[in-house]
Design a protein around this motif. Structure first.
Motif, PDB file in Angstrom:
ATOM      1  N   LEU A 166       0.840  -1.215   0.000  1.00  0.00           N
ATOM      2  CA  LEU A 166       0.000   0.000   0.000  1.00  0.00           C
ATOM      3  C   LEU A 166       0.871   1.259   0.000  1.00  0.00           C
ATOM      4  O   LEU A 166       0.519   2.273  -0.610  1.00  0.00           O
ATOM      5  CB  LEU A 166      -0.942   0.003   1.215  1.00  0.00           C
ATOM      6  N   MET A 167       2.002   1.175   0.701  1.00  0.00           N
ATOM      7  CA  MET A 167       2.904   2.345   0.777  1.00  0.00           C
ATOM      8  C   MET A 167       3.461   2.744  -0.588  1.00  0.00           C
ATOM      9  O   MET A 167       3.877   3.885  -0.781  1.00  0.00           O
ATOM     10  CB  MET A 167       4.073   2.053   1.733  1.00  0.00           C
ATOM     11  N   LEU A 168       3.456   1.807  -1.535  1.00  0.00           N
ATOM     12  CA  LEU A 168       3.978   2.124  -2.865  1.00  0.00           C
ATOM     13  C   LEU A 168       3.147   3.224  -3.537  1.00  0.00           C
ATOM     14  O   LEU A 168       3.653   3.998  -4.335  1.00  0.00           O
ATOM     15  CB  LEU A 168       3.965   0.876  -3.760  1.00  0.00           C
ATOM     16  N   GLY A 199      -5.149  -4.044  -6.363  1.00  0.00           N
ATOM     17  CA  GLY A 199      -5.042  -3.021  -5.317  1.00  0.00           C
ATOM     18  C   GLY A 199      -6.175  -3.105  -4.311  1.00  0.00           C
ATOM     19  O   GLY A 199      -5.966  -2.984  -3.101  1.00  0.00           O
ATOM     20  N   ARG A 200      -7.379  -3.333  -4.836  1.00  0.00           N
ATOM     21  CA  ARG A 200      -8.547  -3.443  -3.959  1.00  0.00           C
ATOM     22  C   ARG A 200      -8.381  -4.619  -2.992  1.00  0.00           C
ATOM     23  O   ARG A 200      -8.654  -4.509  -1.802  1.00  0.00           O
ATOM     24  CB  ARG A 200      -9.789  -3.632  -4.835  1.00  0.00           C
ATOM     25  N   LEU A 201      -7.851  -5.722  -3.536  1.00  0.00           N
ATOM     26  CA  LEU A 201      -7.660  -6.916  -2.715  1.00  0.00           C
ATOM     27  C   LEU A 201      -6.614  -6.652  -1.629  1.00  0.00           C
ATOM     28  O   LEU A 201      -6.801  -7.023  -0.462  1.00  0.00           O
ATOM     29  CB  LEU A 201      -7.217  -8.065  -3.628  1.00  0.00           C
ATOM     30  N   VAL A 202      -5.519  -6.002  -2.010  1.00  0.00           N
ATOM     31  CA  VAL A 202      -4.445  -5.723  -1.048  1.00  0.00           C
ATOM     32  C   VAL A 202      -4.967  -4.814   0.061  1.00  0.00           C
ATOM     33  O   VAL A 202      -4.723  -5.051   1.250  1.00  0.00           O
ATOM     34  CB  VAL A 202      -3.231  -5.062  -1.756  1.00  0.00           C
ATOM     35  N   ARG A 203      -5.736  -3.798  -0.315  1.00  0.00           N
ATOM     36  CA  ARG A 203      -6.262  -2.873   0.694  1.00  0.00           C
ATOM     37  C   ARG A 203      -7.246  -3.600   1.627  1.00  0.00           C
ATOM     38  O   ARG A 203      -7.234  -3.399   2.845  1.00  0.00           O
ATOM     39  CB  ARG A 203      -6.949  -1.689   0.009  1.00  0.00           C
ATOM     40  N   HIS A 260      -5.427  -5.715   4.068  1.00  0.00           N
ATOM     41  CA  HIS A 260      -4.807  -4.923   5.137  1.00  0.00           C
ATOM     42  C   HIS A 260      -5.864  -4.426   6.133  1.00  0.00           C
ATOM     43  O   HIS A 260      -5.668  -4.541   7.351  1.00  0.00           O
ATOM     44  CB  HIS A 260      -4.061  -3.735   4.523  1.00  0.00           C
ATOM     45  N   ALA A 261      -6.964  -3.888   5.606  1.00  0.00           N
ATOM     46  CA  ALA A 261      -7.981  -3.297   6.486  1.00  0.00           C
ATOM     47  C   ALA A 261      -8.725  -4.374   7.287  1.00  0.00           C
ATOM     48  O   ALA A 261      -8.905  -4.244   8.501  1.00  0.00           O
ATOM     49  CB  ALA A 261      -8.966  -2.482   5.659  1.00  0.00           C
ATOM     50  N   VAL A 262      -9.131  -5.445   6.599  1.00  0.00           N
ATOM     51  CA  VAL A 262      -9.832  -6.532   7.299  1.00  0.00           C
ATOM     52  C   VAL A 262      -8.843  -7.248   8.228  1.00  0.00           C
ATOM     53  O   VAL A 262      -9.192  -7.624   9.349  1.00  0.00           O
ATOM     54  CB  VAL A 262     -10.484  -7.511   6.287  1.00  0.00           C
ATOM     55  N   GLY A 263      -7.605  -7.367   7.757  1.00  0.00           N
ATOM     56  CA  GLY A 263      -6.564  -8.038   8.555  1.00  0.00           C
ATOM     57  C   GLY A 263      -6.327  -7.378   9.899  1.00  0.00           C
ATOM     58  O   GLY A 263      -6.063  -8.056  10.890  1.00  0.00           O
ATOM     59  N   SER A 264      -6.429  -6.041   9.953  1.00  0.00           N
ATOM     60  CA  SER A 264      -6.186  -5.355  11.233  1.00  0.00           C
ATOM     61  C   SER A 264      -7.258  -5.735  12.255  1.00  0.00           C
ATOM     62  O   SER A 264      -6.958  -5.947  13.427  1.00  0.00           O
ATOM     63  CB  SER A 264      -6.133  -3.838  11.030  1.00  0.00           C
ATOM     64  N   SER A 265      -8.500  -5.826  11.801  1.00  0.00           N
ATOM     65  CA  SER A 265      -9.567  -6.235  12.719  1.00  0.00           C
ATOM     66  C   SER A 265      -9.414  -7.685  13.135  1.00  0.00           C
ATOM     67  O   SER A 265      -9.603  -8.038  14.300  1.00  0.00           O
ATOM     68  CB  SER A 265     -10.940  -6.045  12.058  1.00  0.00           C
ATOM     69  N   MET A 266      -9.047  -8.517  12.163  1.00  0.00           N
ATOM     70  CA  MET A 266      -8.891  -9.943  12.458  1.00  0.00           C
ATOM     71  C   MET A 266      -7.726 -10.169  13.429  1.00  0.00           C
ATOM     72  O   MET A 266      -7.783 -11.050  14.279  1.00  0.00           O
ATOM     73  CB  MET A 266      -8.656 -10.721  11.158  1.00  0.00           C
ATOM     74  N   MET A 267      -6.680  -9.342  13.273  1.00  0.00           N
ATOM     75  CA  MET A 267      -5.527  -9.459  14.165  1.00  0.00           C
ATOM     76  C   MET A 267      -5.965  -9.220  15.619  1.00  0.00           C
ATOM     77  O   MET A 267      -5.589  -9.970  16.525  1.00  0.00           O
ATOM     78  CB  MET A 267      -4.465  -8.434  13.757  1.00  0.00           C
ATOM     79  N   LEU A 268      -6.782  -8.192  15.814  1.00  0.00           N
ATOM     80  CA  LEU A 268      -7.250  -7.899  17.175  1.00  0.00           C
ATOM     81  C   LEU A 268      -8.175  -8.994  17.693  1.00  0.00           C
ATOM     82  O   LEU A 268      -8.123  -9.357  18.866  1.00  0.00           O
ATOM     83  CB  LEU A 268      -7.960  -6.542  17.202  1.00  0.00           C
TER      84      LEU A 268
END
Lengths: 259, 367
Positions: free
Chosen positions: B58-60, B83-87, B90-98
């Motif tokens: 995403l930082m790219l 790009g949509r998949l990567v985002r 990342h976004a869903v992953g942050s919630s899943m991580m918690l």
């Protein structure tokens, strides 16, 4: 050290929202401030306008009545463009200031040709303050039979039903795509243009022209119906989830063998 | 195959990798009654790696500027291939991580694995939870949409309730009086620099601690479920006759990781809007306040708790006490028993606490 520990914990515990209201409410123009407090005859227009499509899009009193909506003392000064209640014969030109395509079709129609001789103006069907969104529902027995029979109006309505349905379906689809973060800008611009062309055509009252134009617009809408749907794809999702479950099953079988 | 074997041998004669695999993995024994809950740590490691990879991708294209951030995220979502998949990852992953972090924490709680000599394991885990919440909060602002802008405005405003230093703290967080360019800069730096580095270090410390003390024995399927550590000297908890980490428990890890990925991808592909509501696609407008500002799900309980109290400082203090209690639990609960059914008072309090947290979250969502 201990103090910083407490601060850190306080912060970490809940960097959280409060219930207090934030930000300022949008400024209310002086016309509404003053009229809303008046007796019914003068305040009713405000109440009606608040339910209108104009209010929804931020088109305020001064767009039709002129004047200065930010200066209470001089708001109704003709020097500031105040024109009061527009004369019925000037209404089509006034509305046509923004709705240009519509005026052209209206002026060439039987309705437009009867202007000043008891014929309907824009406000007859759309309302003057409670201005309603252009829709097929306006072509109704109740509205049309106040002046003439419903026969021809019904033919016009029937010629437009399919296109209207397609427009609504694409609007709904755009809302869904938007909520998924998909860029709908090009699609919206195209739909806006086609919808305007379609709504302008209502006013020609020429059934043959409406049928021909509706067919053209439908063809254009068919082209847009597949656009903008570059979603992640359910099929890819099903395959990805399937692979993950299959991997879990495979590892589980190997584990069982080893155990 | 011959070529790969030659490469392996080339490395092995130089680094003794075979010995590492044999002694540290196959020879690394776990308790015989180890269960699937123990694999959540590995799942979390995978999630953290996925977050790092997707974050770097995403930082790219992401531009941390208030005039360009929203457009750059839209560009990633609509123009960049995958790009949509990567985002979404990342976004869903942050919630899943918690979510997985909380499950990991609850399992440790009920199996009594936080008890001596593992107080430091619990503390590092607790700080990892705080850092994960912090990295999620800072990342939430970056897309610069209406939801993230106002949620951050209200969240940072909350710090103003702290006596004496509140106002200064708000300015420190925001880099000014209002949420703006400097806030975005600060949050971006924290999100991509400081917080991931701290998390990586703390994960290292957490794993080091586990390596030093050995894996705790779960209290299930045993007669004596009391804590065996007496506190006289350092003892590595060995599990003679236990199951080897590799390949046995490694396969359990792989099963859990695969199942997690299946659940994760169900959300990514079919229900992404649970974690990214449609209002997230409206650019931030400091002049238009949305009618309802709500934080992310993991802060909803805190949000609702604050609303219950007449003043913010009381609400904050209550939550700080609750968090401090949770952090210091291994020092407060000194009982030897580990089995949840043999310590009913603790189990009752823990279940009540979790239900209260869930209740407050749901209440916050619908209030």
């Amino acid at each position: 050290m201990r103090r910083w520990g407490i601060i850190l914990m306080l912060l970490a515990a809940c960097v959280m929202p409060s219930t207090q209201a934030m930000g300022a409410a949008p400024q209310v123009i002086v016309c509404i401030q003053c009229h809303a407090a008046q007796p019914a005859r003068l305040s009713d227009p405000v109440t009606l306008w608040q339910t209108s499509i104009h209010a929804e899009h931020g088109i305020t009193c001064n767009a039709c009545h002129g004047g200065d909506p930010m200066d209470a003392a001089n708001s109704m000064d003709p020097a500031r463009g105040y024109r009061g209640v527009p004369a019925p014969t000037s209404v089509p030109a006034l509305c046509g200031g923004c709705h240009m395509g519509v005026t052209k079709h209206y002026m060439n129609s039987a309705h437009g040709r009867a202007l000043g001789r008891g014929g309907p103006t824009c406000v007859t069907c759309h309302g003057s303050h409670d201005i309603t969104r252009a829709s097929l529902e306006l072509i109704s027995k109740k509205n049309c039979t106040t002046c003439h029979t419903f026969d021809k109006a019904l033919m016009i309505r029937r010629a437009m039903v399919k296109t209207d349905g397609m427009l609504k379906a694409i609007e709904k689809r755009i809302t869904i795509l938007k909520s998924q973060g998909i860029d709908t800008d090009p699609l919206e611009k195209k739909l806006f243009s086609l919808r305007n062309r379609f709504h302008a055509m209502y006013h020609s009252l020429d059934v043959t022209l409406i049928r021909e134009e509706s067919a053209h617009i439908q063809a254009e809408l068919e082209k847009t119906s597949g656009a903008g749907g570059a979603g992640t794809g359910y099929l890819v999702g099903v395959i990805a989830v399937g692979w993950a479950l299959l991997a879990a099953l495979l590892f589980s079988m190997i584990k069982k063998n080893i155990d | 195959m011959e070529f790969l074997r030659n490469i392996y041998n080339w490395i092995d004669v130089r680094l003794g990798t075979h010995e590492i695999i044999t002694e540290k993995r196959t020879g690394y024994l776990l308790p015989r009654n180890v269960n699937a809950w123990y694999s959540l740590g590995s799942v979390l490691l995978v999630i953290f790696c996925l977050q790092i990879i997707t974050g770097m991708l995403l930082m790219l294209y992401y531009v941390p500027d208030i005039d360009k951030a929203f457009d750059s995220v839209s560009f990633i979502m609509t123009e960049i291939p995958l790009g949509r998949l990567v985002r979404l990852f990342h976004a869903v992953g942050s919630s899943m991580m918690l979510l997985v972090l909380l499950l990991h924490m609850f399992s440790i709680l009920f199996m009594g694995s936080y008890k001596s000599p593992r107080e430091l394991h619990w503390l590092t885990g607790f700080f990892l939870l705080l850092l994960a919440m912090g990295i999620s909060l800072t990342g939430y602002l970056l897309p610069w949409n209406q939801l993230s802008f106002w949620a951050t405005t209200v969240a940072t405003d909350c710090a103003s309730s702290i006596p004496f230093i509140g106002e200064n703290l708000v300015e420190l967080l925001r880099g000014g009086k209002q949420v703006g360019l400097h806030t975005l800069g600060r949050f971006y730096t924290l999100h991509v620099g400081l917080l991931p580095a701290l998390i990586a270090v703390l994960i290292g410390v957490h794993l080091f601690l586990i390596q030093r003390t050995g894996v705790s024995t779960p209290p299930f399927g045993l007669e004596d479920t009391s804590n065996q550590w007496k506190g006289e000297s350092f003892v590595y908890e060995e599990h003679p006759g236990g199951i080897p980490f590799f390949p046995n428990f490694f396969l359990q890890d792989m099963i859990s990781i695969s199942l997690y990925l299946a659940c994760f991808m169900v959300f990514v592909f079919f229900f992404p809007n649970i974690f990214i509501p449609s209002t997230s696609y409206v650019p931030a407008n400091p002049l238009v306040t949305p009618s309802h500002i709500k934080p992310e799900w993991y802060f909803l309980a805190n949000y609702q708790t604050l609303k219950l109290f007449p003043s913010e400082i009381i609400g904050l203090t209550v939550q700080a006490i609750a968090m401090a209690f949770l952090a210091l639990l291994p020092f407060i609960d000194r009982g030897e028993e580990k089995h949840p059914l043999k310590r009913p008072l603790f189990t009752f309090c823990a279940v009540s606490g979790i239900l209260l947290w869930i209740g407050m979250t749901v209440w916050g969502l619908y209030s």
